[in-house]
Scaffold this motif. Structure first.
Motif, mmCIF file in Angstrom:
data_model
loop_
_atom_site.group_PDB
_atom_site.id
_atom_site.type_symbol
_atom_site.label_atom_id
_atom_site.label_comp_id
_atom_site.label_asym_id
_atom_site.label_seq_id
_atom_site.Cartn_x
_atom_site.Cartn_y
_atom_site.Cartn_z
ATOM 1 N N LEU A 15 0.846 -1.309 -0.033
ATOM 2 C CA LEU A 15 -0.089 -0.111 0.132
ATOM 3 C C LEU A 15 0.882 1.362 -0.042
ATOM 4 C CD1 LEU A 15 -2.841 -1.208 2.258
ATOM 5 C CD2 LEU A 15 -2.932 -1.095 -0.072
ATOM 6 N N SER A 16 2.111 1.299 0.680
ATOM 7 C CA SER A 16 2.765 2.317 0.749
ATOM 8 C C SER A 16 3.355 2.765 -0.686
ATOM 9 C CB SER A 16 3.948 1.937 1.817
ATOM 10 O OG SER A 16 5.042 3.206 1.724
ATOM 11 N N GLU A 17 3.953 1.538 -1.226
ATOM 12 C CA GLU A 17 4.408 1.637 -2.535
ATOM 13 C C GLU A 17 3.694 2.273 -3.730
ATOM 14 O OE1 GLU A 17 5.853 -2.352 -3.098
ATOM 15 O OE2 GLU A 17 7.816 -1.938 -2.144
ATOM 16 N N ILE A 18 2.254 1.893 -3.670
ATOM 17 C CA ILE A 18 1.310 2.413 -4.379
ATOM 18 C C ILE A 18 0.699 3.931 -4.010
ATOM 19 C CG2 ILE A 18 0.580 0.506 -5.440
ATOM 20 C CD1 ILE A 18 -2.210 0.622 -3.930
ATOM 21 N N GLY A 19 1.278 4.468 -3.127
ATOM 22 C CA GLY A 19 1.186 5.700 -2.711
ATOM 23 C C GLY A 19 -0.077 5.986 -1.452
ATOM 24 N N CYS A 20 -0.371 4.990 -0.920
ATOM 25 C CA CYS A 20 -1.694 5.115 -0.057
ATOM 26 C C CYS A 20 -1.241 5.914 1.198
ATOM 27 C CB CYS A 20 -2.331 3.573 0.258
ATOM 28 S SG CYS A 20 -2.823 2.864 -0.719
ATOM 29 N N GLY A 21 -2.055 6.690 1.927
ATOM 30 C CA GLY A 21 -1.750 7.496 2.856
ATOM 31 C C GLY A 21 -2.464 6.859 4.204
ATOM 32 N N PHE A 22 -2.087 7.342 5.277
ATOM 33 C CA PHE A 22 -2.800 6.922 6.488
ATOM 34 C C PHE A 22 -2.595 8.110 7.489
ATOM 35 C CE2 PHE A 22 -2.621 4.332 10.666
ATOM 36 C CZ PHE A 22 -3.903 4.060 10.753
ATOM 37 N N HIS A 23 -3.685 8.315 8.072
ATOM 38 C CA HIS A 23 -3.560 9.414 9.179
ATOM 39 C C HIS A 23 -4.547 8.991 10.500
ATOM 40 C CE1 HIS A 23 -3.472 13.508 10.565
ATOM 41 N NE2 HIS A 23 -4.722 13.482 11.135
ATOM 42 N N ILE A 24 -3.489 9.241 11.503
ATOM 43 C CA ILE A 24 -4.307 8.971 12.890
ATOM 44 C C ILE A 24 -3.980 10.278 13.587
ATOM 45 C CG2 ILE A 24 -2.309 7.687 13.854
ATOM 46 C CD1 ILE A 24 -4.372 5.893 15.329
ATOM 47 N N ALA A 25 -4.884 10.716 14.554
ATOM 48 C CA ALA A 25 -4.683 11.765 15.341
ATOM 49 C C ALA A 25 -5.666 11.408 16.629
ATOM 50 C CB ALA A 25 -5.139 12.864 14.636
ATOM 51 N N GLY A 26 -5.362 12.433 17.784
ATOM 52 C CA GLY A 26 -6.094 12.368 18.878
ATOM 53 C C GLY A 26 -5.475 12.604 20.187
ATOM 54 N N PHE A 27 -6.057 12.779 20.989
ATOM 55 C CA PHE A 27 -5.518 13.145 22.612
ATOM 56 C C PHE A 27 -4.509 14.309 22.477
ATOM 57 C CE2 PHE A 27 -6.397 8.603 22.034
ATOM 58 C CZ PHE A 27 -7.208 8.565 23.193
ATOM 59 N N GLY A 28 -5.198 15.504 21.627
ATOM 60 C CA GLY A 28 -4.295 16.658 21.750
ATOM 61 C C GLY A 28 -3.461 16.843 20.421
ATOM 62 N N SER A 29 -3.375 15.828 19.464
ATOM 63 C CA SER A 29 -2.425 15.873 18.492
ATOM 64 C C SER A 29 -3.056 15.555 17.126
ATOM 65 C CB SER A 29 -1.407 14.599 18.726
ATOM 66 O OG SER A 29 -0.282 14.712 17.418
ATOM 67 N N ASP A 30 -2.880 16.651 16.364
ATOM 68 C CA ASP A 30 -3.587 16.730 15.087
ATOM 69 C C ASP A 30 -2.987 15.576 14.032
ATOM 70 O OD1 ASP A 30 -5.030 18.877 15.668
ATOM 71 O OD2 ASP A 30 -3.724 20.288 14.581
ATOM 72 N N GLY A 31 -1.770 15.001 14.268
ATOM 73 C CA GLY A 31 -1.315 13.779 13.668
ATOM 74 C C GLY A 31 -0.273 13.144 14.522
ATOM 75 N N TRP A 32 -0.195 11.783 14.425
ATOM 76 C CA TRP A 32 0.926 10.999 15.120
ATOM 77 C C TRP A 32 1.951 10.601 14.283
ATOM 78 C CZ3 TRP A 32 -2.070 6.840 18.608
ATOM 79 C CH2 TRP A 32 -2.863 7.386 19.500
ATOM 80 N N GLY A 33 2.104 11.186 13.078
ATOM 81 C CA GLY A 33 3.374 10.811 12.266
ATOM 82 C C GLY A 33 3.494 9.450 11.610
ATOM 83 N N PHE A 34 2.157 9.042 11.341
ATOM 84 C CA PHE A 34 2.363 7.584 11.099
ATOM 85 C C PHE A 34 2.647 7.393 9.516
ATOM 86 C CE2 PHE A 34 -0.439 4.312 13.624
ATOM 87 C CZ PHE A 34 0.347 4.615 14.967
ATOM 88 N N ASP A 35 3.361 6.314 9.226
ATOM 89 C CA ASP A 35 3.482 5.826 7.988
ATOM 90 C C ASP A 35 2.726 4.879 7.500
ATOM 91 O OD1 ASP A 35 5.179 3.821 8.596
ATOM 92 O OD2 ASP A 35 7.177 4.956 7.948
ATOM 93 N N VAL A 36 2.496 4.550 6.398
ATOM 94 C CA VAL A 36 1.998 3.405 5.959
ATOM 95 C C VAL A 36 2.648 2.128 5.997
ATOM 96 C CG1 VAL A 36 0.568 2.056 4.119
ATOM 97 C CG2 VAL A 36 0.252 4.365 4.528
#
Length: 148
Positions: A15-36
């Protein structure tokens, strides 16, 4: 299921190789800096157990063990919502430490994650998409209560 974790890691790489993205946030943070390719696998690896726990006991836990993230989120169903608690194992501190999510919304997010993961693998023509539980995650009869 013996190879489930390996297949999830391979699926995340695809999924990363085909350019998919993933976003997780919460608990006061707009993004947890996750990669696929790596971070998302930590969540998807634990998805069947999380779903089973939520369905049977109304409780579950996800350990986001990726270096730099290192936090655990617990889920507990109370009335028509889930109480989510975040415990950090780094210098980052959740603020707030507790969040509430409507149970229908939470279950919908988890269902969508599973379905999108599987659909992405199918779009990438990955053979993994035809293996269980991934194939079932795309089906109309998919049951989030059991993860199948």
């Amino acid at each position: 299921m013996d190879d489930y974790e390996y297949l999830v890691m391979q699926g995340c790489t695809i999924l990363s190789e085909i350019g998919c993205g993933f976003h997780i946030a919460g608990f006061g943070s707009d993004g947890w800096g996750f990669d696929v390719s790596y971070d998302m696998s930590a969540l998807v690896e634990q998805l069947p157990e999380l779903l089973k726990g939520l369905a049977s006991e109304g409780r579950g836990e996800v350990d986001f063990y990726s270096q730099g993230v290192e936090r655990t989120v617990t889920f507990e169903r109370v009335a028509g919502a889930y109480v989510l608690r975040c415990h950090s194992r780094t210098s980052w501190k959740p603020s707030p430490e507790v969040e509430y999510v409507d149970s229908v919304r939470m279950e919908s997010m988890l269902t969508e994650l599973a379905s999108t993961f599987s659909t992405g693998l199918e779009a990438a023509s990955s053979e993994i998409s035809m293996l269980e539980p991934f194939r079932s995650w795309r089906g109309e009869q998919w049951n989030w209560n059991t993860g199948t």
